[in-house]
Design a protein around this motif. Sequence first.
Motif, PDB file in Angstrom:
ATOM      1  N   ARG A  39       6.660  -1.241  -8.757  1.00 41.21           N
ATOM      2  CA  ARG A  39       5.462  -2.029  -8.445  1.00 41.21           C
ATOM      3  C   ARG A  39       5.181  -3.006  -9.573  1.00 41.21           C
ATOM      4  O   ARG A  39       5.568  -2.789 -10.725  1.00 41.21           O
ATOM      5  N   ASN A  40       4.491  -4.101  -9.217  1.00 41.05           N
ATOM      6  CA  ASN A  40       3.985  -5.002 -10.244  1.00 41.05           C
ATOM      7  C   ASN A  40       2.972  -4.261 -11.103  1.00 41.05           C
ATOM      8  O   ASN A  40       2.090  -3.568 -10.582  1.00 41.05           O
ATOM      9  N   VAL A  41       3.069  -4.411 -12.405  1.00 41.20           N
ATOM     10  CA  VAL A  41       2.090  -3.832 -13.322  1.00 41.20           C
ATOM     11  C   VAL A  41       1.493  -4.973 -14.145  1.00 41.20           C
ATOM     12  O   VAL A  41       2.057  -5.362 -15.172  1.00 41.20           O
ATOM     13  N   PRO A  42       0.374  -5.553 -13.700  1.00 42.01           N
ATOM     14  CA  PRO A  42      -0.230  -6.653 -14.456  1.00 42.01           C
ATOM     15  C   PRO A  42      -0.778  -6.159 -15.799  1.00 42.01           C
ATOM     16  O   PRO A  42      -1.268  -5.039 -15.908  1.00 42.01           O
ATOM     17  N   ILE A  43      -0.655  -7.001 -16.802  1.00 47.69           N
ATOM     18  CA  ILE A  43      -1.263  -6.708 -18.089  1.00 47.69           C
ATOM     19  C   ILE A  43      -2.656  -7.328 -18.102  1.00 47.69           C
ATOM     20  O   ILE A  43      -2.919  -8.330 -17.431  1.00 47.69           O
ATOM     21  N   ARG A  89       0.818  -1.217   0.000  1.00 46.78           N
ATOM     22  CA  ARG A  89       0.000   0.000   0.000  1.00 46.78           C
ATOM     23  C   ARG A  89       0.851   1.267   0.000  1.00 46.78           C
ATOM     24  O   ARG A  89       0.364   2.341  -0.353  1.00 46.78           O
ATOM     25  N   ASN A  90       2.116   1.161   0.385  1.00 46.82           N
ATOM     26  CA  ASN A  90       2.986   2.340   0.413  1.00 46.82           C
ATOM     27  C   ASN A  90       3.596   2.655  -0.945  1.00 46.82           C
ATOM     28  O   ASN A  90       4.431   3.536  -1.075  1.00 46.82           O
ATOM     29  N   GLY A  91       3.181   1.904  -1.987  1.00 47.15           N
ATOM     30  CA  GLY A  91       3.673   2.160  -3.326  1.00 47.15           C
ATOM     31  C   GLY A  91       4.895   1.347  -3.703  1.00 47.15           C
ATOM     32  O   GLY A  91       5.359   1.434  -4.844  1.00 47.15           O
ATOM     33  N   GLU A  92       5.428   0.563  -2.770  1.00 42.46           N
ATOM     34  CA  GLU A  92       6.589  -0.275  -3.036  1.00 42.46           C
ATOM     35  C   GLU A  92       6.145  -1.730  -3.224  1.00 42.46           C
ATOM     36  O   GLU A  92       4.952  -2.037  -3.224  1.00 42.46           O
TER      37      GLU A  92
END
Length: 268
Positions: free
Chosen positions: A149-153, A73-76
């Motif tokens: 961060r993970n960026v799901p497609i 939640r902290n963006g990491e």
Amino acid sequence: MKIDEDVLKCVGFIAARRVDGSYRLCGSVFFVGLSPGAEPNTANEIVWITARHVIDGIRSLGLSEAHIRLNQRNGETRWVSTQLSEWFMLPDQTCDVAILRRDLMDWDDHKVVGPNFFLTDEVQTKIQFGVTDEVIVTGLFTHRAGNRRNVPIVRIGNIASLNHEEKVSTKLGEMPAYLIECRSIGGLSGSPVFVLTGVERALNGKVLNGDSHVYLLGLIHGHYDVLDSAIDEVDAAGGLTANRVNTGIAIVTPFWRLQKVFEAFRTQ
């Protein structure tokens, strides 16, 4: 079409750790709750799910651990180490499902797919899903996984065949599977596949009330290879074998096979 936040946030990435300490992303993991929670749309008995061949691929590198990257939640992000021996699989090698019992923390920025997403026999009768219905796949795209961060497609497609009685030839053996018109690429192995029928639909010349909810159709196994009509299994690097072309048809391990794994997992 705007998809539910749950569908986007139920996915993490799984990796092998190199000797130099860096991580090599291999596939996708998603989070499921096997029983309803006390509050609406919540779930208990949290498990993490990926494709069996992703775990076996990491093991083939001589490693004993798989590492999961989670958003916070902290963006990491944070890494969670798991022993390969912790992942539960059925003796049947053609059941391309691996399950791990592990909770998410309050500070993890993820959602859990609860029983309200399960494509049970009752739900199938209610929504009367079938060929051409829309599907959504969320998971890892190895070329754009995200740095901080993970960026799901998100991939959109449709059901091409539900005939799991005619088994599909794969590197794991003859496998009962659904086929979807949705290009499967390196990294999507283990990704959840959701079906959406829409609020209204035409069936046999009649307009019926649909269902705006999405349901878990299964998880991505791999795709057909155009050269020899075999599965181009995603390797431990999340990559594709050279000189092979994706036909655009992805193979889905059906939800009913997931249910069998759930049942065995709970009684072990």
